[in-house]
Design an enzyme around this catalytic site. Structure first.
Site, PDB file in Angstrom:
ATOM      1  N   HIS A 254       0.803  -1.229   0.000  1.00 57.97           N
ATOM      2  CA  HIS A 254       0.000   0.000   0.000  1.00 57.97           C
ATOM      3  C   HIS A 254       0.848   1.297   0.000  1.00 57.97           C
ATOM      4  O   HIS A 254       0.874   2.030  -0.969  1.00 57.97           O
ATOM      5  CB  HIS A 254      -0.906   0.021   1.233  1.00 57.97           C
ATOM      6  CG  HIS A 254      -1.754  -1.207   1.409  1.00 57.97           C
ATOM      7  ND1 HIS A 254      -2.795  -1.557   0.563  1.00 57.97           N
ATOM      8  CD2 HIS A 254      -1.723  -2.177   2.352  1.00 57.97           C
ATOM      9  CE1 HIS A 254      -3.364  -2.661   0.985  1.00 57.97           C
ATOM     10  NE2 HIS A 254      -2.733  -3.068   2.066  1.00 57.97           N
TER      11      HIS A 254
HETATM   12  O1  RIB Z   1      -5.150  -0.275   4.496  1.00 55.24           O
HETATM   13  C1  RIB Z   1      -3.752  -0.176   4.401  1.00 55.24           C
HETATM   14  C2  RIB Z   1      -3.231   0.982   5.181  1.00 55.24           C
HETATM   15  O2  RIB Z   1      -3.504   0.805   6.573  1.00 55.24           O
HETATM   16  C3  RIB Z   1      -1.691   1.113   5.098  1.00 55.24           C
HETATM   17  O3  RIB Z   1      -1.342   2.454   5.232  1.00 55.24           O
HETATM   18  C4  RIB Z   1      -1.228   0.334   6.278  1.00 55.24           C
HETATM   19  O4  RIB Z   1       0.058   0.763   6.731  1.00 55.24           O
HETATM   20  C5  RIB Z   1      -2.272   0.689   7.298  1.00 55.24           C
HETATM   21  O5  RIB Z   1      -1.923   1.959   7.850  1.00 55.24           O
END
Ligand code: RIB
Ligand code: CA
Length: 312
Positions: free
Chosen positions: A237
């Site tokens: 992500h």
């Molecule tokens: O859904 C993914 C996000 O949530 C990413 O930023 C992960 O690090 C958590 O913070």
């Protein structure tokens, strides 16, 4: 490009920070921390460990909010490990955190900046929302926020909501209704850059300390996907935010209207993405308030990430 990173390391935040610290295009003015994946106390330690792993003990780390605006803090140790950096044991940090609160750092730095500073957010939006509430003039001083969060469809913490928005939906509502130019990198995009074993092996083959740690972090991070969900790896992500800033042509973007669900208990934190009026997608009923990233060039993304990690 001058950049502030607001984050909640967390494994994927850690990889994003390594990428940012390895990229000469980015001048990192400061890093603010927000509670999210794990507690703020662990997050500010993890952030300093990653900065030192990247050879940047000079980085400025500012602890921010330890809980969301209204809701109790929800964390994700099951994904990131109890420490928040599952899979590695890094040396205790020697660099100090800054004495200024993360919210005041955002306000003071952005209000007094001569030139543009882009804001990248990798966690819940609590710090940014409180900064906007405390200093409304910030709206005219932030040229662009690139955020990891949301989803056009399925969530990842509930069927409706992505984690960053779910943890603090009220903060997300403040940011998405602020009028600040936003680029939203949600699950639709991040699920096109899965950290598969061959991609992890390629990073490991760099054979420098940062890459070896990154490979161990990603091996831990994708264990559940590989073992139980029979997926090739975990979606990567947060590094998408940094890669977008460095090489935006790796990503496909469309203007949409995004609204945050803050009333329904069953879909709290959902990003309601509707076609935007007058954009190049079907007729909409709302003006666009965000550029939503739909997909990434995975090969180009991992080429960039692998090459940059090798330089640390
Ligand atoms: O859904 C993914 C996000 O949530 C990413 O930023 C992960 O690090 C958590 O913070
Ligand atoms: Ca994060």
């Amino acid at each position: 490009m001058k950049l502030i990173i607001d984050c909640d390391p967390g494994v994927d935040d850690a990889i994003a920070l390594l990428l940012a610290l390895a990229s000469p295009e980015l001048e990192i003015v400061g890093i603010s921390n927000v509670a999210g994946n794990v507690s703020l106390e662990r997050i500010q330690k993890n952030t300093r460990q990653i900065c030192e792993l990247a050879g940047h003990p000079d980085a400025k780390v500012y602890p921010g909010c330890a809980r969301p605006l209204l809701r109790p803090l929800a964390t994700a140790e099951e994904v990131h490990g109890a420490s928040g950096l599952g899979g590695v044991t890094l040396p205790e940090p020697t660099m100090a955190v800054q004495p200024t609160h993360g919210v005041d750092f955002l306000i003071d730095t952005l209000m007094n900046s001569a030139g543009d500073i882009t804001l990248a957010t990798l966690g819940p939006l609590t710090n940014v929302a409180i900064a906007l509430i405390k200093e409304p003039r910030l709206v005219g001083k932030i040229p662009h926020i690139v955020l990891m969060g949301g989803s056009i469809g399925q969530g990842n913490i509930t069927p409706s909501a992505e984690f960053n928005i779910y943890v603090d939906p009220h903060a997300a509502h403040v940011v998405f209704s602020s009028g600040i130019p936003l680029t939203m990198i949600g699950l639709n995009a991040t699920h096109t850059v899965m950290s598969t074993p061959d991609r992890i092996d390629r990073i490991r083959a760099n054979d420098n300390a940062a890459s070896l740690a990154a490979a161990d972090l990603l091996t831990f991070y994708g264990k559940d996907e590989r073992d139980h969900l029979k997926l090739p790896g975990a979606p990567l992500h947060d590094p998408c935010v940094i890669a977008y800033l460095i090489q935006p042509d790796l990503f496909e973007v469309h203007p949409y209207h995004v609204e945050i669900e803050i009333t329904s208990s069953s879909s709290m934190g959902r990003t309601i993405v509707s076609k935007a009026e007058g954009s190049d997608v079907d007729n909409g009923t709302h003006p666009a308030n965000a550029n939503v990233v739909l997909r990434a060039d995975a090969a180009g993304f991992y080429d960039l990430l692998t090459q940059r990690l090798a330089t640390l």
